[in-house]
Scaffold this motif. Structure first.
Motif, short mmCIF file in Angstrom:
data_model
loop_
_atom_site.label_atom_id
_atom_site.label_comp_id
_atom_site.label_asym_id
_atom_site.label_seq_id
_atom_site.Cartn_x
_atom_site.Cartn_y
_atom_site.Cartn_z
N LEU A 103 0.82 -1.21 0.00
CA LEU A 103 0.00 0.00 0.00
C LEU A 103 0.85 1.26 0.00
O LEU A 103 0.49 2.27 -0.62
N LEU A 120 -5.94 4.99 1.06
CA LEU A 120 -4.86 4.00 1.13
C LEU A 120 -4.16 4.03 2.49
O LEU A 120 -3.78 2.99 3.03
N ALA A 123 -6.35 2.18 4.84
CA ALA A 123 -6.25 0.74 4.59
C ALA A 123 -4.95 0.18 5.16
O ALA A 123 -4.92 -0.91 5.75
N LEU A 126 -5.01 -0.26 8.92
CA LEU A 126 -5.83 -1.35 9.43
C LEU A 126 -4.97 -2.55 9.84
O LEU A 126 -5.40 -3.38 10.64
#
Length: 459
Positions: A103, A120, A123, A126
């Motif tokens: 990412l 992004l 994400a 996470l």
């Protein structure tokens, strides 16, 4: 493969040494991997913040880019951390590093719209809760006894150092080319994954597939084990109370430097010394107290240090110059770091193996929420009252809170019984369960720093 069960309680022997801790090759691999990924993270935060500002010229959107990295902990930290219980810890850590590397490579694509950058970044972050939960749960399988306490202290200290180095290096590189800083972060994740994959031996998951239930139910069990066990609850209260006030000088540093007397410093320099002081004090406290005092002495120092931490900030009432404010913040950080490793060590030892990752998620999320609340609350108060008065009185309230928490601290026999019970559960069923009431846990009712705000104050 059999589990390694940590010593049941800190011994009365002398303190563990750095040589003993770093002699453990798995710890060396995890320590270096963690340092790399932390530095890379802070470099990326500086880069992304600047990247978004360059595109939008919006301070609010730039701040949003910084704050997005905390959202996973606030929105679902315990649930994401519970995932780490279901799979081998090494696999979780490597997978999360590879995902974040990929990412970051995408974010480094030139001229990417800021909306995509924010998505992004969210994400990528996470992966932080399960990765850090797995690392926390792995620590007592690599180190035992007082070596575990020193290892936790070293991890906390390197997290603080990574913040300082990462922000300085990140700001310098990002000002030249933010994409280069993001590529650097991707490289740190790649190296971290490689170090963990080659340096940490594979172990089975702490929760066998047959014992899995609904993920939300497993997450709830994490809250039950932390807040339903008297010893673990007492440690949680102590850690959360420390986070409630120690973050305040750092959170208000920008306004404090702009509104207060500079003491001969520029506004930027005044802000910098206040923000850096607490991490520096934390590094020194974590290393010196863990290294210079044996386990028995540290147990005796834990409660006095807990009360001294907010007490060190009370003189802010006198509106001292920034260098004195920095000294007070450093003393607070020193005291908190001197107290936390011992609390963390007790927390780890009083927790059954099958709950380590979930307990980490509960604690790390609590730390994030409490730090955010403390900065928000004192910021709102500082809109109506002078900052020195707000910090001084907030810290005085912290003294009272810490005094109550230490007075309600369980006696040594209660602590020993909790550790013995957890140790018995771990010996009887080291990998079979993950549910209260099974594998030797009673269901009766364990913290390193998270990504979180930067604090690695839980296991």
């Amino acid at each position: 493969m059999e589990a390694t069960v940590p010593d049941e309680r800190p011994s009365a022997e002398g303190p563990a040494t750095f040589r003993e801790v770093f002699a453990q090759h798995e710890f060396r691999a995890v320590f270096v991997a963690g340092a790399l990924s932390w530095v890379g993270d802070y470099v990326a935060k500086a880069a992304v913040t600047l990247l978004v500002y360059q595109q939008t010229r919006s301070v609010a959107l730039s701040a949003t880019a910084f704050a997005v990295s905390f959202l996973p902990w606030l929105l679902g930290g315990p649930v994401l951390a519970a995932l780490a219980e279901r799979y081998p810890y090494r696999r979780v850590m490597v997978t999360c590093d590879v995902i974040r590397m990929a990412l970051m490579l995408l974010i480094a694509i030139p001229a990417l719209p800021y909306q995509v950058v924010l998505a992004l970044i969210f994400a990528a972050t996470l992966a932080n809760p399960p990765s850090q939960a797995a690392k926390s749960a792995l620590m007592p399988q690599m180190l035992s006894g007082d070596r575990l306490v020193l290892g936790l202290s070293l991890n906390s200290s390197i997290g603080q150092a990574a913040q300082v180095v990462g922000y300085v290096f990140g700001a310098a590189v990002a000002s030249i080319d933010p994409e280069v800083a993001l590529l650097f972060n991707a490289a740190t994740f790649a190296l971290s994954a490689l170090l963990v994959r080659l340096g940490v031996r594979d172990r089975p998951a702490s929760m066998a597939p047959a014992h899995r239930t609904h993920l939300l139910r497993e997450t709830r069990q994490g809250f039950t084990i932390v807040f339903g066990t008297p010893v673990l609850r007492s440690i949680a209260v102590l850690v959360f109370s420390a986070m409630l006030f120690s973050i305040v000088p750092e959170g208000l540093a920008a306004a404090w430097a702009n509104e207060g007397a500079k003491g001969g410093l520029s506004t930027g320099a005044a802000q910098a010394v206040i923000m850096v002081a607490n991490p520096v004090g934390f590094i020194l406290g974590g290393l010196l107290v863990s290294r210079l005092f044996g386990p028995t002495r540290r147990m005796k120092l834990m409660r006095p240090l807990a009360v001294f931490a907010p007490l060190a900030l009370v003189p802010a009432l006198l509106n001292p110059p920034p260098l004195v404010v920095a000294l007070l913040a450093a003393l607070c950080g020193f005291a908190v770091a001197g107290m936390l490793p011992m609390a963390n060590g007790l927390f780890v030892q009083a927790l059954p193996n099958g709950f380590r990752a979930r307990a980490f998620g509960v604690m790390a999320t609590g730390v994030q929420v409490i730090q955010g609340f403390a900065v928000l609350a004192t910021g709102l108060l500082a809109d109506r009252f002078p900052i020195p008065v707000v910090v001084g009185l907030w810290s005085a309230a912290g003294v009272v809170l810490m005094a109550v928490a230490t007075l309600r601290w369980p006696d040594r026999q209660t602590v020993d019984d909790a550790i013995a019970e957890a140790s018995a559960a771990n010996t009887e069923a080291p990998h079979s369960t993950g549910r209260p009431g099974n594998g030797g846990t009673t269901g009766a009712p364990e913290p390193r720093s998270g990504d979180g705000h930067r604090r690695h104050a839980v296991t």
